[in-house]
Design an enzyme around this catalytic site. Structure first.
Site, mmCIF file in Angstrom:
data_model
loop_
_atom_site.group_PDB
_atom_site.id
_atom_site.type_symbol
_atom_site.label_atom_id
_atom_site.label_comp_id
_atom_site.label_asym_id
_atom_site.label_seq_id
_atom_site.Cartn_x
_atom_site.Cartn_y
_atom_site.Cartn_z
ATOM 1 N N LYS A 34 6.049 -43.549 54.257
ATOM 2 C CA LYS A 34 6.111 -42.820 52.979
ATOM 3 C C LYS A 34 5.231 -41.573 53.061
ATOM 4 O O LYS A 34 5.604 -40.504 52.574
ATOM 5 C CB LYS A 34 5.673 -43.736 51.830
ATOM 6 C CG LYS A 34 5.846 -43.075 50.484
ATOM 7 C CD LYS A 34 5.779 -44.018 49.318
ATOM 8 C CE LYS A 34 6.054 -43.240 48.030
ATOM 9 N NZ LYS A 34 5.087 -43.512 46.989
ATOM 10 N N ALA A 61 7.589 -43.353 37.333
ATOM 11 C CA ALA A 61 7.285 -43.593 35.925
ATOM 12 C C ALA A 61 6.494 -42.417 35.381
ATOM 13 O O ALA A 61 5.776 -41.748 36.126
ATOM 14 C CB ALA A 61 6.466 -44.867 35.772
ATOM 15 N N ASN A 95 5.690 -32.725 49.516
ATOM 16 C CA ASN A 95 4.861 -32.541 48.316
ATOM 17 C C ASN A 95 4.117 -31.210 48.265
ATOM 18 O O ASN A 95 4.164 -30.494 47.260
ATOM 19 C CB ASN A 95 3.868 -33.698 48.184
ATOM 20 C CG ASN A 95 4.528 -34.954 47.661
ATOM 21 O OD1 ASN A 95 5.752 -35.093 47.750
ATOM 22 N ND2 ASN A 95 3.753 -35.867 47.131
ATOM 23 N N GLU A 141 -3.242 -34.952 44.996
ATOM 24 C CA GLU A 141 -3.641 -35.985 45.973
ATOM 25 C C GLU A 141 -3.545 -35.437 47.413
ATOM 26 O O GLU A 141 -3.430 -36.209 48.353
ATOM 27 C CB GLU A 141 -2.776 -37.234 45.789
ATOM 28 C CG GLU A 141 -3.007 -37.908 44.439
ATOM 29 C CD GLU A 141 -2.270 -39.240 44.250
ATOM 30 O OE1 GLU A 141 -2.905 -40.257 43.942
ATOM 31 O OE2 GLU A 141 -1.033 -39.242 44.407
ATOM 32 N N LEU A 179 1.619 -45.512 36.094
ATOM 33 C CA LEU A 179 1.914 -46.710 36.884
ATOM 34 C C LEU A 179 1.176 -47.935 36.334
ATOM 35 O O LEU A 179 1.714 -49.042 36.354
ATOM 36 C CB LEU A 179 1.520 -46.457 38.350
ATOM 37 C CG LEU A 179 2.420 -47.088 39.380
ATOM 38 C CD1 LEU A 179 3.860 -46.672 39.217
ATOM 39 C CD2 LEU A 179 1.941 -46.762 40.783
ATOM 40 N N GLY A 180 -0.038 -47.733 35.834
ATOM 41 C CA GLY A 180 -0.800 -48.841 35.254
ATOM 42 C C GLY A 180 -0.059 -49.450 34.066
ATOM 43 O O GLY A 180 0.051 -50.669 33.937
ATOM 44 N N GLY A 235 -2.687 -45.369 33.150
ATOM 45 C CA GLY A 235 -1.803 -44.207 33.282
ATOM 46 C C GLY A 235 -0.353 -44.648 33.413
ATOM 47 O O GLY A 235 0.015 -45.744 32.969
ATOM 48 N N ARG A 294 4.359 -41.069 31.540
ATOM 49 C CA ARG A 294 3.923 -41.394 30.178
ATOM 50 C C ARG A 294 4.432 -40.339 29.219
ATOM 51 O O ARG A 294 4.364 -39.143 29.526
ATOM 52 C CB ARG A 294 2.382 -41.362 30.113
ATOM 53 C CG ARG A 294 1.713 -42.685 30.291
ATOM 54 C CD ARG A 294 0.215 -42.536 30.228
ATOM 55 N NE ARG A 294 -0.330 -41.596 31.215
ATOM 56 C CZ ARG A 294 -1.615 -41.267 31.292
ATOM 57 N NH1 ARG A 294 -2.488 -41.778 30.457
ATOM 58 N NH2 ARG A 294 -2.037 -40.408 32.217
HETATM 59 P P1 NAP Z 1 -1.866 -41.242 36.107
HETATM 60 O O1 NAP Z 1 -0.740 -41.327 35.142
HETATM 61 O O2 NAP Z 1 -2.684 -40.007 36.177
HETATM 62 O O3 NAP Z 1 -2.806 -42.490 35.837
HETATM 63 C C1 NAP Z 1 -4.040 -42.689 36.449
HETATM 64 C C2 NAP Z 1 -4.925 -43.284 35.404
HETATM 65 O O4 NAP Z 1 -6.146 -43.714 36.010
HETATM 66 C C3 NAP Z 1 -5.313 -42.294 34.297
HETATM 67 O O5 NAP Z 1 -4.959 -42.847 33.052
HETATM 68 C C4 NAP Z 1 -6.839 -42.185 34.437
HETATM 69 O O6 NAP Z 1 -7.506 -42.076 33.202
HETATM 70 C C5 NAP Z 1 -7.158 -43.521 35.049
HETATM 71 N N1 NAP Z 1 -8.465 -43.610 35.682
HETATM 72 C C6 NAP Z 1 -9.011 -42.828 36.646
HETATM 73 N N2 NAP Z 1 -10.254 -43.258 36.956
HETATM 74 C C7 NAP Z 1 -10.492 -44.318 36.154
HETATM 75 C C8 NAP Z 1 -11.602 -45.184 35.976
HETATM 76 N N3 NAP Z 1 -12.718 -45.037 36.692
HETATM 77 N N4 NAP Z 1 -11.511 -46.177 35.056
HETATM 78 C C9 NAP Z 1 -10.405 -46.338 34.311
HETATM 79 N N5 NAP Z 1 -9.310 -45.548 34.428
HETATM 80 C C10 NAP Z 1 -9.368 -44.552 35.340
HETATM 81 O O7 NAP Z 1 -1.341 -41.504 37.596
HETATM 82 P P2 NAP Z 1 -0.074 -42.389 38.039
HETATM 83 O O8 NAP Z 1 1.131 -41.543 38.019
HETATM 84 O O9 NAP Z 1 -0.078 -43.667 37.303
HETATM 85 O O10 NAP Z 1 -0.419 -42.641 39.573
HETATM 86 C C11 NAP Z 1 -1.332 -43.632 40.015
HETATM 87 C C12 NAP Z 1 -1.157 -43.771 41.526
HETATM 88 O O11 NAP Z 1 0.141 -44.305 41.784
HETATM 89 C C13 NAP Z 1 -1.205 -42.425 42.276
HETATM 90 O O12 NAP Z 1 -1.772 -42.613 43.540
HETATM 91 C C14 NAP Z 1 0.266 -42.061 42.406
HETATM 92 O O13 NAP Z 1 0.542 -41.169 43.466
HETATM 93 C C15 NAP Z 1 0.873 -43.426 42.648
HETATM 94 N N6 NAP Z 1 2.291 -43.501 42.301
HETATM 95 C C16 NAP Z 1 2.715 -43.067 41.079
HETATM 96 C C17 NAP Z 1 4.067 -43.167 40.762
HETATM 97 C C18 NAP Z 1 4.600 -42.700 39.434
HETATM 98 O O14 NAP Z 1 5.815 -42.590 39.284
HETATM 99 N N7 NAP Z 1 3.780 -42.420 38.431
HETATM 100 C C19 NAP Z 1 4.951 -43.691 41.703
HETATM 101 C C20 NAP Z 1 4.483 -44.144 42.929
HETATM 102 C C21 NAP Z 1 3.131 -44.041 43.217
HETATM 103 P P3 NAP Z 1 -7.562 -40.687 32.379
HETATM 104 O O15 NAP Z 1 -6.137 -40.425 31.954
HETATM 105 O O16 NAP Z 1 -8.431 -41.058 31.248
HETATM 106 O O17 NAP Z 1 -8.101 -39.678 33.329
#
Ligand code: NAP
Length: 303
Positions: A187, A131, A195, A269, A14-15, A12, A133
């Protein structure tokens, strides 16, 4: 010298951000995806305030396809509610000395992983970068922050210096945090204040600056302070409400992550934010009616 591979669970926002920056720093990366599958020859990262989409390389695979004992460094980049199940789904692929870095927001998911996988080195990151996508495999580094890194268990303490040394090669700010539990709580406290309300009122952070909403922010902060005090955690000298107001001011134009989730029709969340506070308050016998109201309303409306 061969670089140790990083495997990122969850392709996703962050990944892809962490996978992209790790690869750009010369480290091999595997991205484990689920439903939305990025194209392997078309992964890009737009750095903070950059215009160009910079390509990066990663092997793409699924948890099931990962060979037994093939992962020695795992980054868990799913949303909090998915995190424990996702790690369970890849447990077969972990080497016995694997380090697991958990990036989740809120509290509870990290602890659940640390409890279930205590034989591994568990390290948490408390992240203030932002971040998003634009499509699968294309990520934009939208907000520059810092990731504070600290161990959640004994093995994590032994592994954290080596892990941090690699992370610090990335063009993403990371630093050691000797008390990650306190950092995650700090945090969490701000997320609790902002939120849920922004999701319920579908408003920007800055739109909380009206008396009726600020009154709710204040109550949420007061309840959080009671719980944090009972847990003997440090509190900001000026008080949480003051701190929350300055965050609201400084991020006035931001859409909170929970608002973004609801606008994308995703579940939130909340369980790991206000819900975590409710669990702690319940155990401690502290009444937290404002948190209960926010939690109940978010669950009723968005879950
Ligand atoms: P996201 O964009 O929704 O990404 C999460 C990813 O995990 C999705 O691509 C999802 O796949 C995948 N996933 C879920 N279960 C899985 C599994 N069993 N196997 C493989 N992939 C799996 O979320 P995010 O924004 O990156 O956030 C991730 C975490 O970081 C959250 O806790 C968020 O609060 C935290 N965070 C995010 C940010 C930010 O700016 N984005 C900043 C700080 C903290 P699908 O898309 O296929 O469902």
């Amino acid at each position: 010298m061969n670089q140790t591979r990083w495997t990122v669970l969850g392709a996703g926002s962050l990944g892809c951000l962490w996978g992209g920056y790790l690869n750009m720093a010369g480290m091999p990366v595997t991205l484990i995806h689920r439903h939305s599958v990025p194209a392997p020859d078309n992964l890009t990262l737009t750095p903070f305030q950059g215009n160009a989409e910079i390509p990066f390389q990663a092997e793409l695979t699924t948890a099931k396809e990962c060979p037994t004992e093939s992962i020695s460094q795992l980054i868990v980049a799913t949303k909090a509610p998915d995190a424990l199940d996702a790690v369970r789904g890849i447990a077969h692929a972990l080497t016995p000395d694997a380090a697991i870095l958990v990036l989740q927001n809120g509290m509870g998911a990290q602890q659940a992983i640390a409890e279930a996988f205590n034989d591994y080195a568990i390290i948490a990151a408390c992240i203030t970068d932002g971040a998003y996508r634009t499509s699968p495999g294309h990520v934009v580094h939208a907000g520059k922050g810092v990731s504070r890194i600290g161990a959640l268990n004994e093995k994590g303490l032994q592994a954290e210096a080596a892990v941090l040394a690699q992370l610090q090669k990335m063009d993403l700010a990371t630093e050691h945090c000797p008390d990650i539990y306190q950092a995650l709580w700090n945090k969490l406290a701000i997320n609790i204040a902002i939120n849920g309300l922004t999701a319920l009122d579908q408003c920007l952070n800055g739109e909380l600056r009206v008396p009726a909403r600020l009154a709710r922010v204040k109550k949420l902060c007061q309840e959080t302070e009671q719980v944090m005090r009972a847990l003997q955690l440090s509190l900001p000298e000026e008080g949480l409400f003051y701190l929350a107001q300055s965050v609201i001011e400084g991020t006035a134009h931001n859409r909170s992550s929970m608002l973004q989730d609801t606008q994308k029709g995703k579940s939130t969340e909340i369980e790991y934010i206000n819900g975590y506070l409710l669990d702690q308050a319940h155990t401690l016998g502290i009444d937290t009616p404002e948190n209960q109201a926010v939690y109940d309303a978010v669950i009723a409306r968005f879950h």
